[in-house]
Design an enzyme around this catalytic site. Sequence first.
Site, PDB file in Angstrom:
ATOM      1  N   ASP A 149       0.854  -1.183   0.000  1.00 26.53           N
ATOM      2  CA  ASP A 149       0.000   0.000   0.000  1.00 26.53           C
ATOM      3  C   ASP A 149       0.898   1.244   0.000  1.00 26.53           C
ATOM      4  O   ASP A 149       1.415   1.627  -1.039  1.00 26.53           O
ATOM      5  CB  ASP A 149      -0.909  -0.104   1.234  1.00 26.53           C
ATOM      6  CG  ASP A 149      -1.968   0.968   1.295  1.00 26.53           C
ATOM      7  OD1 ASP A 149      -2.582   1.272   0.272  1.00 26.53           O
ATOM      8  OD2 ASP A 149      -2.194   1.517   2.387  1.00 26.53           O
ATOM      9  N   LYS A 200      -0.890  -1.470  -4.750  1.00 30.68           N
ATOM     10  CA  LYS A 200      -1.675  -0.246  -4.938  1.00 30.68           C
ATOM     11  C   LYS A 200      -0.709   0.895  -5.202  1.00 30.68           C
ATOM     12  O   LYS A 200      -0.372   1.655  -4.290  1.00 30.68           O
ATOM     13  CB  LYS A 200      -2.455   0.074  -3.655  1.00 30.68           C
ATOM     14  CG  LYS A 200      -3.662  -0.768  -3.384  1.00 30.68           C
ATOM     15  CD  LYS A 200      -4.473  -0.074  -2.279  1.00 30.68           C
ATOM     16  CE  LYS A 200      -5.062  -1.041  -1.319  1.00 30.68           C
ATOM     17  NZ  LYS A 200      -5.716  -0.370  -0.178  1.00 30.68           N
ATOM     18  N   VAL A 210      -9.335  -3.717   0.104  1.00 29.25           N
ATOM     19  CA  VAL A 210      -9.722  -5.067  -0.314  1.00 29.25           C
ATOM     20  C   VAL A 210      -9.500  -6.085   0.794  1.00 29.25           C
ATOM     21  O   VAL A 210      -8.700  -5.876   1.701  1.00 29.25           O
ATOM     22  CB  VAL A 210      -8.944  -5.508  -1.579  1.00 29.25           C
ATOM     23  CG1 VAL A 210      -9.265  -4.613  -2.765  1.00 29.25           C
ATOM     24  CG2 VAL A 210      -7.444  -5.534  -1.320  1.00 29.25           C
ATOM     25  N   ASP A 247      -7.135  -8.692   5.271  1.00 29.75           N
ATOM     26  CA  ASP A 247      -8.189  -8.602   6.270  1.00 29.75           C
ATOM     27  C   ASP A 247      -8.699  -7.187   6.434  1.00 29.75           C
ATOM     28  O   ASP A 247      -8.060  -6.219   6.027  1.00 29.75           O
ATOM     29  CB  ASP A 247      -7.655  -9.056   7.636  1.00 29.75           C
ATOM     30  CG  ASP A 247      -6.716  -8.010   8.239  1.00 29.75           C
ATOM     31  OD1 ASP A 247      -5.687  -7.692   7.588  1.00 29.75           O
ATOM     32  OD2 ASP A 247      -7.019  -7.479   9.316  1.00 29.75           O
ATOM     33  N   ARG A 271      -9.913 -12.958   5.828  1.00 31.18           N
ATOM     34  CA  ARG A 271      -8.633 -13.398   5.252  1.00 31.18           C
ATOM     35  C   ARG A 271      -8.787 -14.677   4.433  1.00 31.18           C
ATOM     36  O   ARG A 271      -8.079 -14.876   3.458  1.00 31.18           O
ATOM     37  CB  ARG A 271      -7.617 -13.701   6.370  1.00 31.18           C
ATOM     38  CG  ARG A 271      -7.037 -12.497   7.057  1.00 31.18           C
ATOM     39  CD  ARG A 271      -5.842 -12.949   7.905  1.00 31.18           C
ATOM     40  NE  ARG A 271      -5.500 -11.987   8.935  1.00 31.18           N
ATOM     41  CZ  ARG A 271      -4.736 -10.919   8.736  1.00 31.18           C
ATOM     42  NH1 ARG A 271      -4.260 -10.665   7.539  1.00 31.18           N
ATOM     43  NH2 ARG A 271      -4.449 -10.096   9.722  1.00 31.18           N
TER      44      ARG A 271
HETATM   45  P1  IMP Z   1       1.745  -0.406   3.782  1.00 29.50           P
HETATM   46  O1  IMP Z   1       2.787  -0.498   4.862  1.00 29.50           O
HETATM   47  O2  IMP Z   1       1.058   0.923   3.805  1.00 29.50           O
HETATM   48  O3  IMP Z   1       2.273  -0.757   2.419  1.00 29.50           O
HETATM   49  O4  IMP Z   1       0.604  -1.433   4.112  1.00 29.50           O
HETATM   50  C1  IMP Z   1       0.914  -2.505   4.851  1.00 29.50           C
HETATM   51  C2  IMP Z   1      -0.230  -3.336   5.272  1.00 29.50           C
HETATM   52  O5  IMP Z   1      -1.462  -2.651   5.323  1.00 29.50           O
HETATM   53  C3  IMP Z   1      -0.462  -4.474   4.330  1.00 29.50           C
HETATM   54  O6  IMP Z   1       0.491  -5.481   4.487  1.00 29.50           O
HETATM   55  C4  IMP Z   1      -1.829  -4.872   4.804  1.00 29.50           C
HETATM   56  O7  IMP Z   1      -1.733  -5.610   5.992  1.00 29.50           O
HETATM   57  C5  IMP Z   1      -2.494  -3.548   5.098  1.00 29.50           C
HETATM   58  N1  IMP Z   1      -3.294  -3.106   3.960  1.00 29.50           N
HETATM   59  C6  IMP Z   1      -3.047  -2.123   3.084  1.00 29.50           C
HETATM   60  N2  IMP Z   1      -4.031  -1.993   2.180  1.00 29.50           N
HETATM   61  C7  IMP Z   1      -4.910  -2.965   2.487  1.00 29.50           C
HETATM   62  C8  IMP Z   1      -6.162  -3.389   1.905  1.00 29.50           C
HETATM   63  O8  IMP Z   1      -6.667  -2.861   0.893  1.00 29.50           O
HETATM   64  N3  IMP Z   1      -6.786  -4.426   2.505  1.00 29.50           N
HETATM   65  C9  IMP Z   1      -6.279  -5.066   3.592  1.00 29.50           C
HETATM   66  N4  IMP Z   1      -5.131  -4.715   4.164  1.00 29.50           N
HETATM   67  C10 IMP Z   1      -4.458  -3.671   3.615  1.00 29.50           C
HETATM   68 MG    MG Z   2      -4.486  -5.912   8.082  1.00 28.08          MG
END
Ligand code: IMP
Ligand code: MG
Length: 181
Positions: free
Chosen positions: A110, A138, A160, A166, A172
């Site tokens: 993300d 994303k 999502v 989740d 999940r």
């Molecule tokens: P990031 O560190 O912002 O890249 O996001 C890390 C974590 O956020 C991912 O490994 C997921 O656990 C959670 N996450 C981000 N986007 C989503 C989503 O659309 N659905 C579910 N979990 C998400």
């Molecule tokens: Mg999560």
Amino acid sequence: MPRSPLETPALRVLIERPQVEQRIGELAQMLAADYAGSAPLLIGLLNGAVQFMMALMERLPGELLARLDYDFIGVASYQGTESSGQVELTKDLVVAVAGRDVLVVDGIVDTGRSLDFVMAMIASRQPLSLKVCTLLNKPARREFPVPIEYCGFEIEDTFVVGYGMDCDQRYRALRHIAAIG
Ligand code: IMP
Ligand code: MG
């Protein structure tokens, strides 16, 4: 207030199960070719990558599985659909990384914050190589640039669930990817 596990918000199917399975097969083929001469160490990010990593390994050839090891790493950075902005190590690796061809397996990238944290940690332990394989990406949300070699699907900025993803620990186990709302 805790919700009943039977209470389900509207889940909209985004990627059907056969599409997910087919794409995982394609990723497995790429990995089989790219790691043909190597004994890779797969590192799955808990909990989101578990289903994806197991499904990937099911599709890898036996001779690669005979050389491959895997481990899990745990980080936490999220509450519901809001990023807390902090990454915390909740489970460290057991298997040594030094000298290994490491493939970090993630469910979704993300902002990139969690993966950036994990990559820095693993890089400091002297792997031979370090690459990323994620089921979902994303790109519009990226704040921390992380190189992604293998990606299942690029999706829009929508929250999502399913295939390891989740919402407050629910959904999940779905074998397809769904959007909430
Ligand atoms: P990031 O560190 O912002 O890249 O996001 C890390 C974590 O956020 C991912 O490994 C997921 O656990 C959670 N996450 C981000 N986007 C989503 C989503 O659309 N659905 C579910 N979990 C998400
Ligand atoms: Mg999560």
